[in-house]
Design a protein around this motif. Structure first.
Motif, short mmCIF file in Angstrom:
data_model
loop_
_atom_site.label_atom_id
_atom_site.label_comp_id
_atom_site.label_asym_id
_atom_site.label_seq_id
_atom_site.Cartn_x
_atom_site.Cartn_y
_atom_site.Cartn_z
N ALA A 123 110.12 90.95 71.45
CA ALA A 123 109.84 92.05 72.40
C ALA A 123 110.88 91.97 73.52
O ALA A 123 110.94 90.99 74.26
CB ALA A 123 108.44 91.92 72.97
N ILE A 124 111.76 92.96 73.63
CA ILE A 124 112.86 92.93 74.59
C ILE A 124 112.77 94.13 75.53
O ILE A 124 111.94 95.03 75.35
CB ILE A 124 114.22 92.91 73.86
CG1 ILE A 124 114.40 94.17 73.02
CG2 ILE A 124 114.34 91.65 73.01
CD1 ILE A 124 115.77 94.26 72.36
N ILE B 15 102.75 89.62 80.27
CA ILE B 15 102.97 88.64 79.19
C ILE B 15 102.01 88.90 78.04
O ILE B 15 102.39 88.79 76.85
CB ILE B 15 102.82 87.22 79.73
CG1 ILE B 15 103.93 86.93 80.76
CG2 ILE B 15 102.84 86.20 78.61
CD1 ILE B 15 103.77 85.62 81.46
N GLN B 16 100.78 89.26 78.38
CA GLN B 16 99.79 89.54 77.32
C GLN B 16 100.23 90.73 76.47
O GLN B 16 100.07 90.73 75.25
CB GLN B 16 98.43 89.81 77.96
CG GLN B 16 97.31 90.02 76.95
CD GLN B 16 95.98 90.30 77.64
OE1 GLN B 16 95.91 90.33 78.86
NE2 GLN B 16 94.95 90.48 76.84
N ARG B 17 100.82 91.74 77.07
CA ARG B 17 101.28 92.90 76.32
C ARG B 17 102.43 92.52 75.39
O ARG B 17 102.49 92.97 74.23
CB ARG B 17 101.71 94.02 77.27
CG ARG B 17 101.98 95.32 76.53
CD ARG B 17 102.25 96.48 77.44
NE ARG B 17 103.62 96.49 77.91
CZ ARG B 17 104.00 96.47 79.18
NH1 ARG B 17 103.09 96.42 80.12
NH2 ARG B 17 105.26 96.51 79.52
N LEU B 18 103.36 91.69 75.88
CA LEU B 18 104.46 91.27 75.02
C LEU B 18 103.95 90.47 73.82
O LEU B 18 104.41 90.66 72.68
CB LEU B 18 105.46 90.43 75.84
CG LEU B 18 106.17 91.14 77.00
CD1 LEU B 18 107.19 90.21 77.63
CD2 LEU B 18 106.86 92.42 76.53
N GLU C 94 103.43 95.32 87.84
CA GLU C 94 102.38 94.85 86.95
C GLU C 94 102.04 93.40 87.23
O GLU C 94 102.89 92.61 87.64
CB GLU C 94 102.84 94.96 85.50
CG GLU C 94 102.73 96.36 84.93
CD GLU C 94 102.96 96.30 83.44
OE1 GLU C 94 101.98 96.27 82.69
OE2 GLU C 94 104.13 96.29 83.03
N VAL C 95 100.81 93.05 87.00
CA VAL C 95 100.42 91.65 87.09
C VAL C 95 101.11 90.89 85.96
O VAL C 95 101.15 91.34 84.81
CB VAL C 95 98.89 91.51 86.98
CG1 VAL C 95 98.49 90.05 87.08
CG2 VAL C 95 98.22 92.31 88.09
#
Length: 515
Positions: free
Chosen positions: A458-459, A437-440, A431-432
């Motif tokens: 978020a782990i 990071i945006q998803r987390l 993944e980019v």
């Protein structure tokens, strides 16, 4: 007195001479006797040898005679066998000839019957033509139209009816094709993906070289850093030696260089002799070994896929794909997967699966050039394929899989689609980082939007979300409701691979201090 002495001397000499004569005669007789004995023994031995040779010659003669008799017997047996076989063939031929003559008579009889029937049919045909002619004349008289005019009018009527029916059928076929084409295309793609199993391999730009103790780090660095400088200069790889326990980092964007540096370091550490001259020798040997491994890998890939007749330079480039990656996806595994997908899809569509497999394997060949080209990798790969005499269909598929060139054959869109399928497999490509990071952040924001939530974590790479709520604001029942509502909200608003576990934690703490 003197004369007596002289006579005595003369007598002595004469005696001696006489004794010498007698002795020589005796010796001569003995020698003649020995010679006679030797001659006699030689003659006797000669007779014995002569008899032995005669016996051996007789035995050899008898042996040769028995072998000759055996050969004659075998030949006679073969002749008898051949004679019997020939007699059987003659008998069979005679039987076949009799059957042929009998069948010939039957054929003659049938031919005569047919001739009689043909005469009868021709006579009836003449009667039928006369009757037809009379009927046509009667119809022309009734309809006041000639046969030619009636035929032309009938043809025009049939043409109009055929055109109308054809338009209706064409419209129905087009409508049916529109309804079924999308479904059939999806079916073919799904079946192709299901029938092709692939391994996903992720490559990084950093390799880790494990060592047994930190003492080896000093030996690798060398006096005043000469060893590590030599190794970095020869391999083109940055060697990072820091406080990491029992590990050295090898950093380079060229995976081949990293592999050469890693194997060379392993050999140097195993051997124990680490100095600039030895480093140059080991790196040179490792480069040759890696080049050999690249060629063998290319040959093995083409053999596994059943591809033959490929130029040796293209085979070497296929092997070089093992050490390259595209968006974190191993290029050789990706190309082999695309080749299998192309073959399966081409077979489903009735095209040449071998040609499609060849194009699928070579579609990313432009990503492993020996020198950095100015062209995009698809166009550069097409140029390489043309240079090494690949078929025009393969060259066009390579050049057009990113739409840089117009697609001229049916194999080209197949390669493009299969390339997209391989890259879109879950886990195939890294993944980019920005999207990850945006998803987390999005997960944590959604959880914080609920009242009573104190902290969120978020782990496990976004596969689990821990939500901590305040015990004084949220009850146990509310915790279960938050967990359920949050899972539904994430499912509706976000796109993510796999599943996400939501854990809501509510705890009561009683704190006091003893003074």
């Amino acid at each position: 007195m003197d004369m007596q002495i002289i006579f005595i001397i003369i007598a002595g000499i004469g005696g001696i001479f006489l004794g010498f004569i007698i002795t020589s005669n005796l010796l001569k007789k003995n020698i003649e006797k020995k010679n006679a004995t030797i001659i006699k023994e030689a003659e006797e031995k000669g007779e014995v040898i002569k008899k032995e040779k005669i016996l051996q010659a007789k035995e050899k003669f008898l042996q040769l005679k028995s072998e000759h008799d055996k050969i004659i017997q075998d030949k006679n047996a073969n002749m008898h066998t051949n004679e019997n076989r020939l007699k059987q063939k003659e008998a069979s031929f005679s039987q076949r000839q009799e059957d042929f003559q009998r069948r010939q008579k039957e054929v003659d009889t049938i031919r005569n019957n047919l001739n009689a029937q043909l005469e009868l049919v021709s006579k009836k045909q003449e009667d039928l033509e006369k009757s037809h002619k009379r009927q046509v004349e009667a119809l022309e008289t009734i309809s006041s139209l000639s046969a030619t005019e009636a035929k032309a009018e009938l043809i025009e009527t049939l043409k109009d009816e055929a055109k109308s029916e054809a338009v209706v059928h064409i419209s129905e076929i087009v409508d049916e094709a529109k309804l079924t084409a999308n479904r059939e295309a999806k079916k073919i793609v799904i079946e192709t993906i299901q029938r092709t199993a692939a391994e996903n391999a992720i490559e990084n730009s950093v390799s880790v070289f494990n060592i047994e103790s930190d003492e080896i780090k000093g030996r690798i660095i060398g006096r005043e850093g000469r060893n590590i400088r030599t190794l970095e200069a020869i391999t083109g790889v940055e060697i990072i030696i820091d406080d990491s326990p029992d590990a050295i980092l090898l950093s380079s964007f060229d995976p081949v260089r990293r592999e050469i540096a890693k194997q060379a370091l392993h050999k140097l550490v195993t051997d124990g002799r680490i100095h600039p001259a030895r480093i140059e020798e080991i790196v040179a040997k490792t480069k040759k070994q890696i080049e050999h491994d690249i060629i063998e890998t290319g040959k093995r890939a083409t053999i596994d896929l059943g591809i033959h007749g490929m130029h040796h330079e293209l085979v070497r480039m296929v092997g070089k794909m093992k050490y390259r990656s595209s968006y974190g996806q191993n290029l050789l595994q990706h190309s082999k997967e695309v080749a299998n997908l192309c073959a399966t899809m081409a077979a489903e569509l009735g095209l040449n699966p071998k040609l499609a497999k060849r194009a699928g394997l070579l579609h990313d060949i432009g990503k492993v050039p020996d020198s950095e080209p100015e062209l995009p990798h698809a166009l550069h790969g097409m140029k390489l394929a043309e240079k090494f005499k690949e078929k025009p269909e393969v060259c066009n598929a390579i050049g057009s899989h990113h739409n840089e060139v117009e697609q001229d054959t049916l194999i080209s869109p197949i390669v493009q689609v299969c390339d997209a399928i391989s890259g879109a497999r879950p886990g195939a490509r890294r993944e980019v980082v920005a999207a990850y990071i945006q998803r987390l952040n999005k997960l944590e924001e959604l959880a914080l939007s609920y009242p009573g939530v104190v902290k969120t974590y978020a782990i496990q790479a976004g596969r689990e979300l821990r939500v901590i709520v305040g015990a004084e604001k949220v009850t146990d029942a509310d915790s279960a409701k938050i967990s359920y509502d949050l899972s539904k909200k994430i499912q509706d608003e976000m796109t993510y691979p796999g599943q996400i576990k939501i854990t809501v934690i509510r705890e009561t703490r009683a704190i006091n201090y003893a003074k």
